[in-house]
Design a protein around this motif. Structure first.
Motif, PDB file in Angstrom:
ATOM      1  N   ARG A   1       0.906  -1.123  -0.074  1.00 56.99           N
ATOM      2  CA  ARG A   1       0.074  -0.056  -0.086  1.00 56.99           C
ATOM      3  C   ARG A   1       0.824   1.266  -0.060  1.00 56.99           C
ATOM      4  NH1 ARG A   1      -3.130  -2.990   3.860  1.00 56.99           N
ATOM      5  NH2 ARG A   1      -1.942  -1.903   5.671  1.00 56.99           N
ATOM      6  N   GLU A   2       2.156   1.115   0.274  1.00 63.57           N
ATOM      7  CA  GLU A   2       2.999   2.400   0.368  1.00 63.57           C
ATOM      8  C   GLU A   2       3.178   3.025  -1.168  1.00 63.57           C
ATOM      9  OE1 GLU A   2       6.465   1.363   2.434  1.00 63.57           O
ATOM     10  OE2 GLU A   2       5.536   1.212   4.484  1.00 63.57           O
ATOM     11  N   PRO A   3       2.967   4.296  -1.175  1.00 60.09           N
ATOM     12  CA  PRO A   3       3.293   4.804  -2.297  1.00 60.09           C
ATOM     13  C   PRO A   3       4.747   4.516  -2.868  1.00 60.09           C
ATOM     14  CG  PRO A   3       2.890   6.449  -0.699  1.00 60.09           C
ATOM     15  CD  PRO A   3       2.625   5.150  -0.238  1.00 60.09           C
TER      16      PRO A   3
END
Length: 201
Positions: free
Chosen positions: A196-198
């Motif tokens: 989920r981390e950009p």
């Protein structure tokens, strides 16, 4: 649906249920693991080894084994009042692998159970979960009389990514198995959070 009351007078808690697979080679201890940790009588689909299967069922290293799982093992363990794991053991022989896709549907993660005397037997399970991007840990079942190796040596032998946990365990011991299952949940949560981390540029 399972409901529990934490204290008298409080509203029932509806637990989150998560599905975990236990995979690995023939005779590595999957049925034993599910049975050791399950708080209910485990569902088993075991049949006696037959003469017809002798040419394809490699019993070297597991000469005392007389039965085999032909569909799945199923057990349940409550980790917390609000968290229940459904544990599914997969069949180990090649001819039953068509069942894996069905069992893997909706799984949070998996345990690849390994025997250091026959590490090559778990290559197929490692490949399966890697190809489908299903988070997994390797649980090294420490059989009596088997050589013990550090986790890094097992990781190198299986050519695992650095982020895949390698955990030593005894598939007969409830607490040992519970720690492996907790490891699967933690690894799956960390994997999901990382996804989920950009991306940084």
């Amino acid at each position: 649906m399972i409901f529990k009351r934490s204290e008298r007078g409080k509203a029932p808690v509806e637990p989150v249920t998560l599905k975990i697979l236990v995979a690995g080679g023939f005779g590595v201890g999957k049925t034993t693991l599910v049975g050791a940790v399950s708080e209910i009588k485990p569902l088993r689909t075991e049949e006696l080894l037959s003469e017809a299967g002798r040419p394809v069922d490699d019993t070297s290293g597991v000469s005392g084994k007389h039965t085999t799982t032909v569909a799945m093992d199923f057990g349940r363990i409550t980790l917390r009042e609000d968290l229940v794991l459904y544990v599914f053991g997969t069949p180990g022989q090649d001819r039953f692998w068509f069942l894996w896709d069905e069992l893997a549907t909706g799984a949070l993660g998996a345990v690849v159970l390994a025997d250091t005397r026959r590490l090559e037997d778990c290559f197929a399970a490692v490949d399966y979960f890697e190809r489908r991007s299903i988070p997994f840990v390797v649980g090294v079942n420490c059989f009596e009389g088997a050589s013990r190796y550090p986790a890094d040596a097992v990781r190198q032998a299986l050519d695992l990514d650095p982020g895949v946990p390698v955990l030593m365990c005894d598939a007969r011991e409830r607490q040992s198995v519970k720690e492996v299952l907790i490891g699967v949940v933690q690894h799956a949560m960390e994997t999901a959070a990382a996804a989920r981390e950009p991306a940084t540029t």
